[in-house]
Write a protein that holds these residues in place. Structure first.
Motif, PDB file in Angstrom:
ATOM      1  N   GLY A   1       0.790  -1.226   0.000  1.00 20.93           N
ATOM      2  CA  GLY A   1       0.000   0.000   0.000  1.00 20.93           C
ATOM      3  C   GLY A   1       0.820   1.273   0.000  1.00 20.93           C
TER       4      GLY A   1
ATOM      5  N   ASP B   1       0.241   3.158  -3.110  1.00 25.54           N
ATOM      6  CA  ASP B   1      -1.150   3.389  -3.507  1.00 25.54           C
ATOM      7  C   ASP B   1      -1.692   4.743  -3.082  1.00 25.54           C
ATOM      8  OD1 ASP B   1      -1.161   0.840  -4.580  1.00 25.54           O
ATOM      9  OD2 ASP B   1      -1.978  -0.075  -2.759  1.00 25.54           O
TER      10      ASP B   1
ATOM     11  N   THR C   1      -2.141   8.847  -2.796  1.00 23.79           N
ATOM     12  CA  THR C   1      -2.104   9.954  -3.745  1.00 23.79           C
ATOM     13  C   THR C   1      -1.090  10.977  -3.253  1.00 23.79           C
ATOM     14  OG1 THR C   1      -4.425   9.642  -4.357  1.00 23.79           O
ATOM     15  CG2 THR C   1      -3.449  11.792  -4.833  1.00 23.79           C
TER      16      THR C   1
ATOM     17  N   ALA D   1       6.179   3.270  -4.703  1.00 21.29           N
ATOM     18  CA  ALA D   1       6.169   2.500  -3.456  1.00 21.29           C
ATOM     19  C   ALA D   1       7.392   2.836  -2.608  1.00 21.29           C
ATOM     20  CB  ALA D   1       6.129   1.010  -3.763  1.00 21.29           C
TER      21      ALA D   1
ATOM     22  N   CYS E   1      -4.244  10.304   4.240  1.00 22.75           N
ATOM     23  CA  CYS E   1      -4.173   8.848   4.261  1.00 22.75           C
ATOM     24  C   CYS E   1      -4.007   8.409   5.712  1.00 22.75           C
ATOM     25  CB  CYS E   1      -3.028   8.334   3.387  1.00 22.75           C
ATOM     26  SG  CYS E   1      -1.384   8.840   3.928  1.00 22.75           S
TER      27      CYS E   1
END
Length: 214
Positions: A51, A54, A56, A79, A103
């Motif tokens: 993740g 993943d 933004t 990543a 996030c």
């Protein structure tokens, strides 16, 4: 490929700050009971988690950085950048971020991690016969990119102790892994403007150690 523990992708951030005493870098000390590099002074960083790529970003990686990260690698550059920014926030409480969706990482509830300030400066694979092995990418960012107080480590988790800004001229006197000493020499050259083109890569993935420039 040599036998031994699996080689995990990892990312590290060196934050460089100009002070009245000259350039300094943010470092901390690993615990004495740590399985990897116990009691050593290191830069904040760690393994890539699922993740990490993943999220933004407020701004993407600079294209030359993305291209260098892609050479001799299968892991997505995003990543690696995500892991670097997450680990910096977790281990020091320091955040590099900009406007964008938040996030679940500490310090990013209402802002997005910003990959633009990251410069790819070093890569090294842990040699064989170590309890853990990493393919570590080292990023450099200046303290100007932080959106947090550079002297406030109250939000840091407990993985690193003695967090402080270490003058480059004094850093190599600390108890640190050999590769950290090598990276510090590269950072000193960058700070002085005497570095050479290309990202140094110490590749210990095979039976013999090899050196490349990415």
């Amino acid at each position: 490929m040599t036998e031994g523990p699996p080689i995990r992708d990892a990312a590290t951030v060196i934050v460089l700050r100009e002070t009245g005493a000259g350039p300094a870098v943010l470092m901390g000390q690993r615990g004495a009971s740590a399985a990897f590099m116990p009691s050593k002074y290191v830069f904040p960083g760690g393994a890539v988690d699922a993740g990490d790529g993943d999220v933004t970003f407020a701004r993407p990686l600079a294209e030359p950085v993305r291209a260098a990260l892609s050479r001799r690698a299968a892991t997505a550059p995003e990543a690696l950048a995500g892991a670097a920014l997450r680990e910096l926030a977790e281990e020091t409480g320091q955040v590099i971020a900009g406007a964008g969706p938040g996030c679940g990482w500490p310090g990013f509830a209402d802002r997005a991690p910003d990959a633009q300030p990251l410069r790819f400066v070093f890569r090294a694979i842990t040699p064989p016969a170590r309890p853990r092995r990493f393919d570590a990418r080292f990023f450099l960012a200046t303290a100007d990119a932080l959106v947090t107080d550079p002297d406030d480590f109250s939000a840091a988790e407990d993985e690193l102790s003695h967090l402080h800004w270490v003058p480059l001229a004094e850093a190599r006197a600390l108890d640190m892994p050999f590769i950290t000493e090598v990276v510090l020499a590269e950072i000193a050259a960058i700070s002085e403007g005497t570095d050479v083109p290309g990202v140094p890569f110490f590749d210990n993935s095979g039976a013999a150690s090899t050196f490349h420039r990415l």
